[in-house]
Design an enzyme around this catalytic site. Structure first.
Site, mmCIF file in Angstrom:
data_model
loop_
_atom_site.group_PDB
_atom_site.id
_atom_site.type_symbol
_atom_site.label_atom_id
_atom_site.label_comp_id
_atom_site.label_asym_id
_atom_site.label_seq_id
_atom_site.Cartn_x
_atom_site.Cartn_y
_atom_site.Cartn_z
ATOM 1 N N GLY D 172 0.826 -1.206 0.000
ATOM 2 C CA GLY D 172 0.000 0.000 0.000
ATOM 3 C C GLY D 172 0.857 1.251 0.000
ATOM 4 O O GLY D 172 1.403 1.647 -1.027
ATOM 5 N N CYS D 173 0.980 1.853 1.176
ATOM 6 C CA CYS D 173 1.666 3.142 1.273
ATOM 7 C C CYS D 173 3.154 3.039 0.991
ATOM 8 O O CYS D 173 3.751 3.964 0.433
ATOM 9 C CB CYS D 173 1.403 3.755 2.646
ATOM 10 S SG CYS D 173 -0.372 4.019 2.933
ATOM 11 N N VAL D 174 3.774 1.924 1.371
ATOM 12 C CA VAL D 174 5.200 1.744 1.083
ATOM 13 C C VAL D 174 5.434 1.708 -0.421
ATOM 14 O O VAL D 174 6.315 2.384 -0.953
ATOM 15 C CB VAL D 174 5.727 0.450 1.758
ATOM 16 C CG1 VAL D 174 7.052 0.006 1.157
ATOM 17 C CG2 VAL D 174 5.878 0.677 3.260
#
Lengths: 237, 237, 237, 237
Positions: D172-174
């Site tokens: 996701g955010c990574v």
């Protein structure tokens, strides 16, 4: 305090009491150790109609900056020479013209353009500044050289800290690019006589705004001298 | 051709021959069917020192726009009333103040700020315009309300086509936000008397630049009338 | 709850207990009223070497998706037909190839490319999907169709609310574009069989990730049916 | 050729014949001379329910990565220690929670969140990694640490060339932050055991994708050793 901070072209239009209001912006000007030159829209369109007053060329060539464009050629050449001698990466912006990209739908400003003023020829970089091997052309559709272009990626990859701006128009693409460059985190420097506009008042007020808020406006001589001084210092090591 | 296209505050500073150069920008002004109001930096800092000439307040309050801020309160209130009555989504920008976000490292401009002019209190929205339930505050660190903020995501999700701008300063955050909004593809409208700046010449020249290149500058009365007319047309259906 | 929410190609690779962890993402899928089709990198390079297993073509054509590319032609044609029949604006992305733009310096990925795989020919859109008059080509240098391009400006100007994605590769440019589109505030829809990748496991896991977090993965038949249903509803009015 | 290029956690899930398809991405890995650490979403929410299998905590804590979060604490602590010892600038991302910013309207993903999982407490950085004086917290609303935040401005101002990433979730955010960082022009490095996800297959496939296309995936020991080696080399000068 820097005595020459306000010693620029806006002096004849911004009254001293207004300049006094901006004392909180005074600071030392500088060029960082990893500078690049970004030349905005030095394409044929800005020179159309020749070195005449804008009023004489504006009807036929609504994008021309007339005499202001031509007057800026020599200072810009001096700036390019200094930047290239110092090994600065050089970038040019110009307008996207490929039909498939729909340059008419997403445009730099609301200006209506005669059909004769479109197409790749008028967006070719002037021969005085022709891109050299290794220099990069950024094709854009909006005013800012950063908007909708990979310019930020190029600058980051080269680890640039300072962006020196010249070109046109001061109140349009030059200003938009300078504000974006500041926002992205670069130290912005503007080459005063190598920026131009069709309207002197917009030219001067925009340089005034930019100098105080976002950028260090310097003369071409000042920029050239700083770049040359750096080379000499490096050579002496 | 629109006879009122140049009937704005810059008339006393931009000479007719320069205005003539900008004839290629003339066009009909409009507000699209899905407009939003974005109010730039209507925070306490701009009003500090009271309704006095800027020269009187600038030393103690370098971010104040003095009398120009106070004069814009009534027009802005009229604009807010019209926008809210018409059901427009309303956004405010203000400055990020959380220490952990390092607002001092990434700042809107190069202005030096006394310690007394930092912190959340001075960046609170003026009570005259206090955000209503459902309205959104955008916290920013640069001049543009779009840079480093989720404003574009909000506007896209709401399917906005027109952004109406008011606030301060015309030559700083208002201009940067307006240029970015145009670049992102929005039709930009500026509420003339509800925008303000510490310097009248910068205010007028920036509105002039923006009106021709990127945005439709309208009086508050014109905007309010258009929004009201739309409501009446909808009610009559 | 939507029974078909997980009825997609990843079923044979994501075990049921993992799918159970993602129950909080279940929702109704939809296409908004103002959709556009954005086709990612449907250029010759992806089809090089013909409809053979990727292992057979990868050595000579490191950018080819082989049989997966060819298998996706018919579904993508069906998708294009449905989108064009419904009057959706259509956008294509491809790679910038103008030498002056330095496409070798700012590239989509870290992949080394043989010289034979550069140049405008291999980045021409496949004839099966050739851009029609009025459709737009976005030239990009990074993975995302939004990064360093004016795509957001086009979509905003057209007041788009939903972006339907097809093309390649699922784990590269398709994913990057879809995540960016979600971030910008668009409702994202992915045409399952019209997306492809050189590696089935990356294809499936990326669709799985995207479906839960950012986008509605639908079959081409589902998308076509929804677009057709909308046209019939409009015609019946 | 680098023999250890594929010696990573994805080995047990990506078959050798698929890995063979990615030979064109092999290259030497490195950390540039001006690196920063960007830690993604190391907030309480990811650890909720304790060091248990995700299946046991997912129902009550849909954002928890359970045991995978807890297993990554020690490696991340080692990474932080190495980065801080080497004087790297350290950035944290977390979620914007101020009500006025409408964090519910513009969100990182489509996941439905129970009311109990909102608010500033669950988005506080874990005490093991508590930001030190001088370190910066980036508040975001989308997946990428760059989208709608001033992160790019901070990194440019610090003249960063390499961004080392750790945190969650890998899929996701990574991933979104890593792809954006590559697009902006940074050399991206990922700390393998200091990244985590609720789903092992998504974790591994995303690291595989990112390693080949956009980033150098290294073990924490490798990163720490390179940073330490650099300090020793500098001390020896």
């Amino acid at each position: 305090m820097n005595d020459t901070f306000e010693d620029h072209c806006w002096r004849d239009i911004i009254p001293p009491d207004v300049i006094e209001l901006y004392q909180h912006y005074k600071r030392d000007l500088y060029i960082g150790p990893r500078a690049a030159l970004v030349a905005i829209d030095l394409y044929e369109l800005a020179y159309q109609g020749g070195a005449k007053p804008v009023a004489e060329v504006a009807k036929d060539y609504p994008s021309s900056c007339g005499i202001h464009a031509w007057n800026a050629i020599a200072p810009a050449q001096k700036l390019f020479a200094a930047a290239r001698a110092a090994g600065l990466p050089v970038f040019f912006t110009t307008t996207e013209t490929r039909t498939a990209a729909k340059p008419g739908a997403v445009r730099a400003t609301n200006r209506r353009m005669p059909q004769s003023q479109r197409g790749p020829d008028v967006y070719a970089i002037r021969p005085e500044f022709a891109p050299q091997p290794g220099e990069t052309v950024i094709y854009k559709q909006r005013a800012s050289g950063f908007f909708g272009t990979p310019l930020i990626a190029h600058l980051t990859q080269l680890n640039i800290d300072t962006v020196i701006i010249c070109g046109e128009s001061t109140s349009g693409c030059v200003r938009a690019t300078t504000v974006d460059g500041y926002s992205y985190g670069f130290h912005m420097v503007m080459a005063e006589e190598a920026c131009f506009d069709r309207s002197p008042i917009s030219h001067k007020v925009n340089l005034f705004d930019l100098h105080h808020k976002y950028a260090d406006v310097m003369t071409v001589a000042d920029i050239a001298s700083r770049l040359e001084g750096r080379m000499q210092a490096e050579a002496a090591q």
